[in-house]
Write an enzyme that holds these catalytic residues in place. Structure first.
Site, mmCIF file in Angstrom:
data_model
loop_
_atom_site.group_PDB
_atom_site.id
_atom_site.type_symbol
_atom_site.label_atom_id
_atom_site.label_comp_id
_atom_site.label_asym_id
_atom_site.label_seq_id
_atom_site.Cartn_x
_atom_site.Cartn_y
_atom_site.Cartn_z
ATOM 1 N N TYR A 1 -9.814 47.729 35.634
ATOM 2 C CA TYR A 1 -9.914 48.598 36.812
ATOM 3 C C TYR A 1 -9.296 47.930 38.037
ATOM 4 O O TYR A 1 -8.438 48.515 38.710
ATOM 5 C CB TYR A 1 -11.378 48.937 37.075
ATOM 6 C CG TYR A 1 -11.598 49.895 38.221
ATOM 7 C CD1 TYR A 1 -11.213 51.231 38.101
ATOM 8 C CD2 TYR A 1 -12.207 49.487 39.394
ATOM 9 C CE1 TYR A 1 -11.417 52.120 39.151
ATOM 10 C CE2 TYR A 1 -12.423 50.369 40.447
ATOM 11 C CZ TYR A 1 -12.018 51.678 40.313
ATOM 12 O OH TYR A 1 -12.214 52.565 41.352
ATOM 13 N N ASP A 2 -9.703 46.683 38.318
ATOM 14 C CA ASP A 2 -9.241 45.997 39.519
ATOM 15 C C ASP A 2 -7.721 45.838 39.527
ATOM 16 O O ASP A 2 -7.037 46.196 40.487
ATOM 17 C CB ASP A 2 -9.884 44.609 39.625
ATOM 18 C CG ASP A 2 -11.401 44.660 39.685
ATOM 19 O OD1 ASP A 2 -11.960 45.767 39.612
ATOM 20 O OD2 ASP A 2 -12.024 43.596 39.804
ATOM 21 N N ASN B 1 -17.724 51.673 48.318
ATOM 22 C CA ASN B 1 -18.819 52.342 47.607
ATOM 23 C C ASN B 1 -19.193 53.665 48.267
ATOM 24 O O ASN B 1 -19.517 53.695 49.451
ATOM 25 C CB ASN B 1 -20.047 51.428 47.566
ATOM 26 C CG ASN B 1 -19.838 50.213 46.699
ATOM 27 O OD1 ASN B 1 -18.963 49.404 46.981
ATOM 28 N ND2 ASN B 1 -20.629 50.062 45.652
ATOM 29 N N VAL C 1 -26.597 53.204 43.215
ATOM 30 C CA VAL C 1 -27.341 54.283 43.866
ATOM 31 C C VAL C 1 -27.897 55.254 42.831
ATOM 32 O O VAL C 1 -29.087 55.584 42.840
ATOM 33 C CB VAL C 1 -26.468 55.024 44.892
ATOM 34 C CG1 VAL C 1 -27.206 56.247 45.428
ATOM 35 C CG2 VAL C 1 -26.099 54.094 46.050
ATOM 36 N N PHE D 1 -30.688 53.518 40.674
ATOM 37 C CA PHE D 1 -31.976 53.356 41.353
ATOM 38 C C PHE D 1 -32.699 54.691 41.497
ATOM 39 O O PHE D 1 -33.905 54.787 41.272
ATOM 40 C CB PHE D 1 -31.772 52.736 42.729
ATOM 41 C CG PHE D 1 -31.429 51.262 42.715
ATOM 42 C CD1 PHE D 1 -31.315 50.567 41.528
ATOM 43 C CD2 PHE D 1 -31.210 50.577 43.902
ATOM 44 C CE1 PHE D 1 -31.005 49.209 41.504
ATOM 45 C CE2 PHE D 1 -30.899 49.221 43.901
ATOM 46 C CZ PHE D 1 -30.798 48.538 42.699
ATOM 47 N N ASP E 1 -19.106 39.993 39.161
ATOM 48 C CA ASP E 1 -19.713 40.938 40.100
ATOM 49 C C ASP E 1 -19.581 40.374 41.519
ATOM 50 O O ASP E 1 -20.037 39.260 41.787
ATOM 51 C CB ASP E 1 -21.196 41.136 39.758
ATOM 52 C CG ASP E 1 -21.813 42.282 40.527
ATOM 53 O OD1 ASP E 1 -21.279 43.387 40.414
ATOM 54 O OD2 ASP E 1 -22.809 42.061 41.229
ATOM 55 N N GLN F 1 -20.489 40.140 47.869
ATOM 56 C CA GLN F 1 -20.630 40.949 49.077
ATOM 57 C C GLN F 1 -19.400 41.846 49.242
ATOM 58 O O GLN F 1 -18.311 41.522 48.799
ATOM 59 C CB GLN F 1 -20.816 40.068 50.315
ATOM 60 C CG GLN F 1 -19.766 38.991 50.477
ATOM 61 C CD GLN F 1 -20.056 38.043 51.612
ATOM 62 O OE1 GLN F 1 -19.311 37.102 51.860
ATOM 63 N NE2 GLN F 1 -21.126 38.251 52.333
#
Length: 327
Positions: free
Chosen positions: A150-151, A179, A193, A196, A278, A281
């Site tokens: 993806y990146d 995001n 999101v 959760f 991952d 920040q």
């Protein structure tokens, strides 16, 4: 031949996905004729069902890794699975979608003389050494990791866009999307999101990876769509890349606690090992967007956006539970 009619013919690839469906809705509301193209790997007809009877909307099942021959004035290239669960399911196809999809859409734009926007991503910055991230930062990306499909696919797509601009004078726009969340997110996309919220509504444990101190910035979908539509409308001299997102920064633990409070859930927070590569920040510097997009900035606060998203998933889960009941 097109000067007689102010209505634009707009192609949206990935138009049945989360972002694409909201963009199609916005463009139809503006009076444009919209061609939504999707292969339905992650997009769903449910997302655009309310548009199917509109004469200004057309749906075409198509994979952008193959050439497409249509007549349009503008192209928004959003086609690509965007969540780790989906893009790691078939990483080779993910890279093909970004790279071959960009080549095919750029070739179409070149033939038609159309303006084209690439939905790039904050993932081009990788695990950044610069915080917040500015457009001039080149990024820190692992080229052989599990997220690389993806990146690096998105990074290569940006390269292609700028080479077509320099070599063929193509009118391009590149948006680096941070995001984004809101209604029509895929329930099982693995994004924080949706994870959760669904876990909280079901009363399941809320899973946090690592210590929960890694941070992200969350932009509500309406604000994101406003930003990329404004970007498409800027002068041809401005190409981007342009960060579009919300600079508010929250840790995963803070987000989990907000979701628990807003859903009044009794779920517990549990910790799992941190996935490879991952980012620790992620926060956009949007000062360039504010200057370029007529003062654009996100209008939706996190709790307000979360409440709208919770309401969407609550209704979705209720519908699924009702359908599962014996008749």
């Amino acid at each position: 031949m097109r000067n007689y009619n102010p209505t634009k013919r707009v192609l949206v690839t990935g138009g049945a996905g989360f972002l694409g469906s909201h963009l199609c809705e916005r463009l139809v509301a503006q009076g444009h004729d919209v061609l939504c193209v999707d292969n339905f790997f992650t997009g769903t007809k449910t997302n655009i069902a309310h548009l199917l009877d509109n004469p200004q909307f057309e749906l075409l099942r198509h994979d952008v890794t193959f050439a497409l021959h249509v007549e349009v004035d503008e192209i928004y290239n959003l086609a690509c699975p965007a969540s780790p669960i989906h893009y790691q399911h078939d990483p080779v196809q993910t890279t093909k979608t970004s790279v071959l999809g960009a080549i095919n859409m750029l070739g179409l734009a070149k033939r038609l003389g159309a303006k084209i926007l690439q939905a790039s991503t904050s993932e081009v910055y990788g695990d950044p050494e610069v915080h917040p991230q500015v457009e001039a930062y080149w990024g820190r990306v692992n080229p052989i990791g599990i997220r690389s499909c993806y990146d690096e696919g998105k990074r290569c797509a940006e390269t292609l866009f700028f080479d077509y601009h320099r070599q063929h004078d193509l009118r391009i726009k590149v948006a680096r999307i941070f995001n984004t969340f809101g209604p029509r997110m895929h329930m099982n996309d693995g994004r924080v999101v949706s994870n959760f919220i669904v876990q909280a509504l079901r009363g399941e444990d809320i899973t946090i990876y690592g210590d929960g101190q890694q941070s992200r910035s969350f932009c509500f979908v309406d604000d994101l769509i406003e930003g990329i539509v404004r970007l498409m409308g800027t002068t041809d001299e401005f190409t981007g890349p342009l960060n579009i997102g919300n600079p508010g920064e929250f840790t995963m633990l803070e987000l989990a606690k907000r979701v628990l409070a807003l859903t009044a859930s009794k779920s517990k927070i549990v910790q799992l090992p941190l996935p490879a590569d991952d980012p620790k920040q992620r926060r956009p510097d949007i000062s360039l967007a504010a200057r370029t997009l007529s003062g654009w900035k996100p209008q939706t606060q996190l709790d307000e956006g979360l409440m709208k998203t919770i309401a969407y998933f609550d209704q979705l889960l209720s519908s699924m539970n009702s359908a599962a009941l014996p008749s």
